[in-house]
Design a protein around this motif. Structure first.
Motif, PDB file in Angstrom:
ATOM      1  N   ILE A   5     -11.888  23.000 -32.098  1.00 37.57           N
ATOM      2  CA  ILE A   5     -12.685  23.913 -31.291  1.00 37.57           C
ATOM      3  C   ILE A   5     -13.942  23.201 -30.818  1.00 37.57           C
ATOM      4  CG2 ILE A   5     -11.873  25.971 -32.478  1.00 37.57           C
ATOM      5  CD1 ILE A   5     -14.536  26.087 -33.961  1.00 37.57           C
ATOM      6  N   ASN A   6     -14.607  23.813 -29.853  1.00 32.28           N
ATOM      7  CA  ASN A   6     -15.883  23.275 -29.410  1.00 32.28           C
ATOM      8  C   ASN A   6     -16.997  24.037 -30.122  1.00 32.28           C
ATOM      9  OD1 ASN A   6     -15.605  21.035 -27.811  1.00 32.28           O
ATOM     10  ND2 ASN A   6     -16.942  21.874 -26.250  1.00 32.28           N
TER      11      ASN A   6
ATOM     12  N   MET B 184      -3.573  12.694 -32.323  1.00 32.97           N
ATOM     13  CA  MET B 184      -4.624  12.770 -33.335  1.00 32.97           C
ATOM     14  C   MET B 184      -4.309  13.916 -34.290  1.00 32.97           C
ATOM     15  SD  MET B 184      -6.698  15.665 -33.055  1.00 32.97           S
ATOM     16  CE  MET B 184      -8.236  15.052 -33.738  1.00 32.97           C
ATOM     17  N   VAL B 186      -6.017  16.577 -37.494  1.00 31.37           N
ATOM     18  CA  VAL B 186      -7.117  17.042 -38.343  1.00 31.37           C
ATOM     19  C   VAL B 186      -6.609  17.462 -39.723  1.00 31.37           C
ATOM     20  CG1 VAL B 186      -8.706  17.733 -36.505  1.00 31.37           C
ATOM     21  CG2 VAL B 186      -6.978  19.361 -37.298  1.00 31.37           C
ATOM     22  N   HIS B 187      -5.279  17.534 -39.859  1.00 25.09           N
ATOM     23  CA  HIS B 187      -4.712  17.920 -41.164  1.00 25.09           C
ATOM     24  C   HIS B 187      -3.328  17.306 -41.285  1.00 25.09           C
ATOM     25  CE1 HIS B 187      -3.417  20.485 -44.537  1.00 25.09           C
ATOM     26  NE2 HIS B 187      -4.693  20.695 -44.734  1.00 25.09           N
ATOM     27  N   GLU B 203     -11.379  16.839 -45.564  1.00 21.58           N
ATOM     28  CA  GLU B 203     -11.602  18.110 -44.843  1.00 21.58           C
ATOM     29  C   GLU B 203     -12.368  17.903 -43.535  1.00 21.58           C
ATOM     30  OE1 GLU B 203     -11.187  22.248 -44.638  1.00 21.58           O
ATOM     31  OE2 GLU B 203     -10.278  20.783 -45.975  1.00 21.58           O
ATOM     32  N   THR B 225     -16.203  17.761 -31.976  1.00 25.73           N
ATOM     33  CA  THR B 225     -15.813  18.909 -31.168  1.00 25.73           C
ATOM     34  C   THR B 225     -14.724  18.464 -30.183  1.00 25.73           C
ATOM     35  OG1 THR B 225     -17.665  18.412 -29.735  1.00 25.73           O
ATOM     36  CG2 THR B 225     -17.993  20.160 -31.359  1.00 25.73           C
ATOM     37  N   VAL B 226     -13.980  19.447 -29.642  1.00 24.57           N
ATOM     38  CA  VAL B 226     -12.810  19.130 -28.831  1.00 24.57           C
ATOM     39  C   VAL B 226     -13.176  18.378 -27.550  1.00 24.57           C
ATOM     40  CG1 VAL B 226     -11.007  20.157 -27.405  1.00 24.57           C
ATOM     41  CG2 VAL B 226     -11.306  20.918 -29.731  1.00 24.57           C
ATOM     42  N   ILE B 229     -13.352  14.840 -28.533  1.00 25.67           N
ATOM     43  CA  ILE B 229     -12.026  14.311 -28.886  1.00 25.67           C
ATOM     44  C   ILE B 229     -11.213  14.071 -27.612  1.00 25.67           C
ATOM     45  CG2 ILE B 229      -9.839  14.808 -30.074  1.00 25.67           C
ATOM     46  CD1 ILE B 229     -11.455  16.562 -32.039  1.00 25.67           C
ATOM     47  N   GLY B 255       1.684  22.486 -36.741  1.00 28.05           N
ATOM     48  CA  GLY B 255       0.885  23.489 -37.437  1.00 28.05           C
ATOM     49  C   GLY B 255      -0.359  23.902 -36.675  1.00 28.05           C
ATOM     50  N   THR B 256      -0.507  23.381 -35.457  1.00 27.63           N
ATOM     51  CA  THR B 256      -1.688  23.690 -34.646  1.00 27.63           C
ATOM     52  C   THR B 256      -1.511  25.052 -33.988  1.00 27.63           C
ATOM     53  OG1 THR B 256      -1.588  21.349 -34.067  1.00 27.63           O
ATOM     54  CG2 THR B 256      -3.229  22.696 -32.905  1.00 27.63           C
ATOM     55  N   ASP B 292       4.299  20.348 -40.344  1.00 27.55           N
ATOM     56  CA  ASP B 292       3.194  21.285 -40.116  1.00 27.55           C
ATOM     57  C   ASP B 292       1.868  20.560 -39.912  1.00 27.55           C
ATOM     58  OD1 ASP B 292       2.967  20.334 -42.664  1.00 27.55           O
ATOM     59  OD2 ASP B 292       2.849  22.285 -43.653  1.00 27.55           O
ATOM     60  N   GLN B 294      -1.467  19.362 -38.307  1.00 24.46           N
ATOM     61  CA  GLN B 294      -2.348  19.998 -37.330  1.00 24.46           C
ATOM     62  C   GLN B 294      -3.018  18.913 -36.513  1.00 24.46           C
ATOM     63  OE1 GLN B 294      -4.882  22.937 -39.234  1.00 24.46           O
ATOM     64  NE2 GLN B 294      -3.174  24.365 -39.287  1.00 24.46           N
TER      65      GLN B 294
END
Lengths: 320, 320
Positions: A5-6, B184, B186-187, B203, B225-226, B229, B255-256, B292, B294
């Motif tokens: 998210i932003n 990319m 994040v999880h 995390e 932030t997006v 990215i 999983g996103t 899954d 993310q």
């Protein structure tokens, strides 16, 4: 926070801006209302909405054959009456407006207030309230969950095939008498606006009867294999519907991978076949989610020819 | 383990049994090969496959207009040459078979061995190897990722419109020269067969340049932030393609949630517009996942009329 998210304050606006790139047939008004770019010239307009976080519901269903507008509240928060009113005014072409509302106190109150305001301005508005989640014993208090998407499709079809507002209300009310859902989760959702998990669940636990925001269910217990979970959910669901001819939706909760939804599909379908049920239509996918929750829900509704025809009818929604 | 599975030994079989309920136009042979129920009478047969865990790739693309067969290995494991050979033999109608192979050592080796065996039995077989992931500097060693789905669609279209095997190989090779992706996360993903996460990620960290099994990327750093990215990924991707007329795929990793993929869409599209790029087609969704996981990947390919027509052509795949 592991979220793409932003700024959390712009979550809804950013998401709808993205949707506008993805679906060139919609427009966004007042930063939170999705409407078709080309307004329907005749026929009952179908409006739904509610808190965000359930994507593709409801914004992804604004399309020829389904919704005329979706009013998007903040994450897990009802939209305000003024926004709902703006949506009604934007889509009414004189043939009336049907509000499809999930049964949550805030949604019911705010849609009701918007209806009164719209009627005062001369609009003809009716409401159907979806209460498909049988995790709640009291039928009046049942929450609206994934079955709502089938209501969108049925109502959109009826509107496109000449039914007036009163007729659509009667047919949808009749259809909803056999519309029941139940959900379960193996992993909670992480709420982007708070940075917190929606609820707590141990690594080896599952919750059965959970809602689409992670509200409390019927049981919380040790995780089971899918065949046992399928059996458990069906044993809750089938006492509500003894028809042998049914329509089934297997809905992912947002973070459930395709592979697991398909494994669920196998065991649910085999269990239904064993019980002598005929599934006339099967929908599998993410229809009404809870952010990135991992789990699924089952929705069953009695089959009839018109309902089946409506669910198979074309729509420009890429999410149905 | 928070996975919706029965026995991990039956993961692939169970998943494909579920797919068979969901898509009544496919059959499963040898418990791991998905073919169309009605074999194509003429035209080059398109075969793909690889390890499972990337659903809907590849099994979900076996449909009129795309693949004729998908060979499904165990999770993140190449299918064996005998299965690939069986797929070739099942779909060849005499007009030849194209193998679409992602560039992983095991896949390349096993598809190559199957090709030799099939040729010895008189089949006309050609291979294209997809190497779209620019996270690897050395172009020969680049992995095949989400761009593979665009190759499926293009090759399926060409086959349906009269191109022979040699012509399809030439056109696809030409298209792949401008086909580049970067991903990319994040999880990480939780691998059902081991019960372990595919890799570790704190995390508040993200990894850029990651593969579809969680292979090492280019950077691992603090989450951003997006908008940042999106800028970072495009700054890696655009030096490989200076065309202003492009086609873009924004692919979810499994999983996103939809909401986040749409937020990504907004910032990627805005950044491309600022750079003067015209996106002639935008695809957003889960096309090539990592269970899954993310995160997301971006795929860019140069626009041309025939490619665009192929990507917009009808297919019976419900996942494209």
């Amino acid at each position: 926070m592991r979220k793409l998210i932003n700024q959390k304050e712009h979550f809804i606006k950013d998401m709808l801006d993205g949707l506008k790139f993805h679906d060139q047939k919609i427009s966004i008004i007042e930063d939170s209302i999705v409407v078709r770019k080309v307004k329907k010239e005749s026929g009952v307009a179908i409006v739904s909405g509610g808190g965000s976080g359930h994507e593709p519901a409801h914004a992804g269903y604004v399309a020829d054959g389904m919704l005329d507008a979706a009013v998007c509240g903040e994450v897990f928060t009802s939209p305000t009456p003024d926004k709902i009113l703006a949506a009604i005014k934007a889509v009414d072409n004189g043939d009336g407006v049907l509000l499809v509302v999930k049964n949550y106190a805030g949604d019911v109150l705010n849609f009701d207030m918007a209806k009164e305001l719209a009627e005062a301005e001369g609009h003809n508005v009716a409401t159907v309230i979806v209460r498909d989640d049988i995790a709640i014993d009291n039928a009046e208090q049942r929450r609206g969950v994934a079955g709502t998407v089938l209501v969108h499709k049925y109502a959109g079809y009826l509107s496109g095939h000449g039914s007036n507002l009163q007729q659509i209300v009667e047919k949808v009310e009749n259809m909803m008498e056999s519309l029941h859902s139940i959900g379960m989760a193996v992993h909670p959702c992480l709420v982007p606006t708070t940075g917190e998990f929606g609820f707590d669940l141990e690594e080896d636990e599952m919750e059965i009867g959970i809602g689409i925001h992670g509200e409390k269910g019927i049981y919380r217990e040790k995780s089971e294999t899918v065949d046992k979970i399928a059996g458990r959910l069906l044993s809750e669901l089938l006492p509500h519907n003894d028809d042998n001819d049914i329509i089934l939706m297997i809905n992912g909760m947002g973070g459930t991978p395709d592979s697991e939804l398909l494994i669920v599909t196998k065991y649910v379908m085999e269990a239904l076949e064993e019980k002598g049920k005929t599934v006339h239509k099967l929908l599998v996918g993410n229809y009404m989610t809870a952010l990135d929750m991992q789990g699924f829900s089952l929705t069953i509704v009695s089959h009839n020819d018109e309902l089946l025809k409506s669910l198979n009818a074309p729509t420009e929604s890429t999410h149905y």
